[in-house]
Design an enzyme around this catalytic site. Structure first.
Site, PDB file in Angstrom:
ATOM      1  N   ASP A 392      38.280  41.873  31.195  1.00 24.34           N
ATOM      2  CA  ASP A 392      36.968  41.560  31.730  1.00 24.34           C
ATOM      3  C   ASP A 392      35.957  42.646  31.349  1.00 24.34           C
ATOM      4  O   ASP A 392      36.162  43.828  31.632  1.00 24.34           O
ATOM      5  CB  ASP A 392      37.075  41.443  33.254  1.00 24.34           C
ATOM      6  CG  ASP A 392      35.808  40.934  33.896  1.00 24.34           C
ATOM      7  OD1 ASP A 392      35.456  39.769  33.667  1.00 24.34           O
ATOM      8  OD2 ASP A 392      35.162  41.714  34.630  1.00 24.34           O
ATOM      9  N   GLU A 421      36.723  39.900  26.554  1.00 20.93           N
ATOM     10  CA  GLU A 421      35.692  39.054  27.165  1.00 20.93           C
ATOM     11  C   GLU A 421      34.402  39.852  27.183  1.00 20.93           C
ATOM     12  O   GLU A 421      34.050  40.486  28.163  1.00 20.93           O
ATOM     13  CB  GLU A 421      36.106  38.635  28.580  1.00 20.93           C
ATOM     14  CG  GLU A 421      35.142  37.656  29.245  1.00 20.93           C
ATOM     15  CD  GLU A 421      34.112  38.327  30.158  1.00 20.93           C
ATOM     16  OE1 GLU A 421      33.181  37.627  30.584  1.00 20.93           O
ATOM     17  OE2 GLU A 421      34.229  39.536  30.441  1.00 20.93           O
TER      18      GLU A 421
END
Length: 667
Positions: A392, A421
């Site tokens: 993330d 990401e």
């Protein structure tokens, strides 16, 4: 810096010692070898370079490679392609680091043979040339440092015994003699490149279909929190759709402090589950599971069952903490504290995440303890059977940290895959690929027009992106409800699915996409009633679903090697700006797939288009065999210019396998 320090110009003694060979434009190389180029187990890695010398002397070159930094060197001759371009292939046999180099030299014997053949063709006398060839063989044997070479000695003996110039010439120019001279001859003006690294990964790093699921929503009622064991019942459905990676958002305990309510409200009710990205509570932190999901044993059971179904489990690695995370009490020096003693919450102005705090990588107390603790979190989940990690927001963490962590983990477990990401500036997205991320999120979600889509697809196939970046085309995420889908209906979802599955070997979808869920927060690219803040049980067989189409798209990808990578893509002429038209092909042309996708989800679109007969070496009036890979229907195309009509209420795309008709004449 002085001229003396620059050593310019070189002394004559230095100049005469310089090689006369040049090796330039080596590929695949990333940042002059500072980072590793990407490669795959079992897939040929093509290494090329521009190699040349002054004059007309012939050159030769070898590709050298080895696994790791202490493996045995292997070599293969490089082949000239013309215009000073040379090429060879290596095939990695296992995941991990490799290195390669190129060596090139002026080849005296190849030069000799070339000159003799030219004089022979011109009818020139070759008496002296025959003697020169014999001396070259003698000199080579003398330079082998006493190592007897029976084959070359036999050639020399036959030369000395023969009385016929034709026999001598045949001996000197034979393929066998040239090969032995290549192997034994002295490499004059030898030049070797630096060693360049390759990061070799298994095929799932380039060809995979990701399915994102919140385990807590794997329930039949909003009154009951889903569990890992509930997800077990979903596995056959997910596999039947053709996915091979099952990806979970964080599965750890969720903090209570500043817990978010429905639709990201600041006030949570007692029944609100909170955001799974607010990691950590009294039950533990990044190495614990949320108790309502089940136990660690339940998770391991799920991972094993998924593997039986042909699914690998990916886990979100989010480096952020709830204010209730045990690390705040155990390691306060790992965090940023404000002058009034309060902790600094995560912010991305104008967004503020009151339920999340970030770690401080370069605090004195955090080095190296925090870095090691985060590495150990990854290793812990690897021990539980996790083989892929979606990271993330990696662009908000230090690049040196990622280079170290990914290198350390993959040195121990080379099978592990990391997905970045990151939606940020292009240079940063590329750099994350360079420091070790196996694959990456992309701008695909926001590419909507024909020009945007085709240019972006082609950009990703060219340097520098090609060697450092594997694009994963996610069609939606829990954070991103693309505007295109808000009012495009079922056809719009099929359009985006076709673009993603055909455009890259990597694609992913967040559950609910197959049901065409699109209700947005008004004016935003966010889902109304977001699953990040509440349970969302679903009936995956409800009317209007696109399950069958997704399953067929994934089946087509598995059956056509050309579709298992983002490379090998080429756009062709189609006279309609609402239709994207391209081909994917394998290097040997054994698999050639044409794709036409209408970008209009509401109206029929028609166009003339070019059938790329020239790619098959055929003339403009030739024919190709066509096969609709969605229906199995077959036909023959005749001629270069063709016509199509795409009706979105039927199917907003066409996927056709093209092949040569046996006996069709070449151009």
């Amino acid at each position: 810096m002085s001229a003396e320090q620059l050593n310019y110009p070189p002394a004559v003694e230095e100049a005469v010692a310089l090689t006369r060979v040049a090796i330039e434009a080596v590929e695949p190389v990333v940042e002059a070898g500072r980072f590793a180029a990407k490669a795959l187990v079992g897939q040929p890695c093509v290494v090329s370079a521009v190699i040349f010398t002054d004059g007309h002397e012939k050159l030769d070159a070898n590709l050298l490679w080895r696994e790791g930094s202490d493996g045995l060197w292997q070599s293969a001759p490089m082949q000239p392609l013309g215009n000073d371009r040379w090429q060879a292939e290596l095939v990695p046999e296992q995941p991990g680091r490799m290195e390669f180099a190129i060596e090139a030299w002026r080849d005296d014997y190849a030069t000799y043979c070339d000159e003799v053949q030219k004089k022979l063709a011109a009818g020139k006398p070759l008496v002296l040339e025959l003697r020169e060839g014999e001396l070259l063989l003698q000199r080579t044997l003398e330079q082998t440092l006493g190592t007897a070479d029976a084959a070359l000695q036999d050639v020399l003996r036959q030369l000395q015994e023969s009385q016929l110039d034709e026999e001598k010439l045949a001996l000197l120019l034979s393929r066998e003699t040239q090969q032995r001279m290549r192997e034994l001859g002295q490499h004059r003006h030898l030049l070797s490149t630096p060693r360049y690294p390759l990061d070799v990964e298994r095929s799932l790093a380039e060809f995979a279909s990701w399915y994102e699921l919140f385990p807590r929503s794997a329930t039949g009622s909003v009154e009951r929190h889903g569990t890992f064991l509930d997800v077990l019942e979903q596995l056959p459905r997910i596999r039947s759709l053709g996915f091979d990676v099952l990806y979970f958002p964080p599965i750890h305990p969720i903090g209570m402090t500043h817990r978010k309510g429905r639709n990201n409200s600041l006030q949570a009710n007692a029944e609100d589950p909170g955001s799974p990205y607010a990691i950590g509570g009294t039950e533990g932190g990044h190495d614990a599971v949320h108790p309502q999901l089940g136990s660690l044993d339940d998770f391991r059971r799920l991972v094993s069952a998924a593997r039986v179904q042909g699914l690998e489990v990916a886990l979100d690695f989010a480096i952020q903490c709830s204010p209730d995370h045990p690390w705040l009490a155990e390691h306060p020096g790992w965090f940023e504290w404000r002058p009034d003693g309060s902790i600094r919450h995560a912010e991305n102005p104008p967004k503020k995440y009151e339920d999340i705090v970030n770690v401080a990588f370069y605090n004195e107390d955090a080095i190296p303890g925090l870095w090691l603790a985060l590495r150990d979190v990854v290793l812990f989940w690897v021990e539980q059977g996790v083989t892929l990690f979606r990271v993330d927001n990696p662009h908000t963490k230090p690049l040196p940290f990622w280079e170290w962590l990914i290198g350390d983990v993959r040195h121990r477990h080379p099978e592990i895959i990391f997905l970045s990401e990151a939606f940020t500036r292009p240079a940063m997205m590329a750099r994350l690929g360079k420091v070790g991320f196996s694959q990456s999120y992309t701008y695909f979600t926001w590419r909507n027009t024909k020009e945007e889509i085709e240019s972006y697809f082609m950009e990703l196939t060219q340097p520098p992106w090609r060697d450092c970046y594997r694009p994963n085309f996610f069609v939606n995420t829990p954070d991103i409800n693309p505007r295109y889908l808000h009012d495009s209906g079922r056809a719009g979802f099929l359009i985006r699915a076709a673009l993603a599955t055909m455009g890259s070997g990597l694609w992913g979808m967040y559950s609910g996409f197959e049901l065409c869920e699109a209700a947005p927060v008004p004016g935003k690219e966010e889902y109304l009633d977001s699953e990040k803040y509440q349970l969302r049980p679903r009936d995956y067989q409800q009317s209007g679903n696109i399950n069958a189409e997704i399953a067929q798209l994934n089946r087509i990808r598995r059956e056509n090697p050309a579709l298992q990578t983002h490379l090998g893509l080429q756009t062709f002429l189609c006279w309609n700006d609402n239709i994207v038209y391209f081909a994917k092909r394998t290097p040997d042309m054994s698999n050639f797939v044409l794709v036409a996708i209408s970008l209009d989800p509401h109206n029929a679109q028609e166009a003339h288009f070019e059938l790329p007969l020239w790619e098959f070496g055929l003339g403009d009036d030739a024919s190709l065999q066509g096969e609709d890979l969605m229906t199995g229907h077959t036909w023959q195309w005749h001629g270069k210019t063709q016509w199509m009509r795409i009706e979105p209420w039927h199917q907003p795309f066409g996927i056709w396998r093209a092949s040569r008709i046996e006996g069709e004449r070449h151009e």
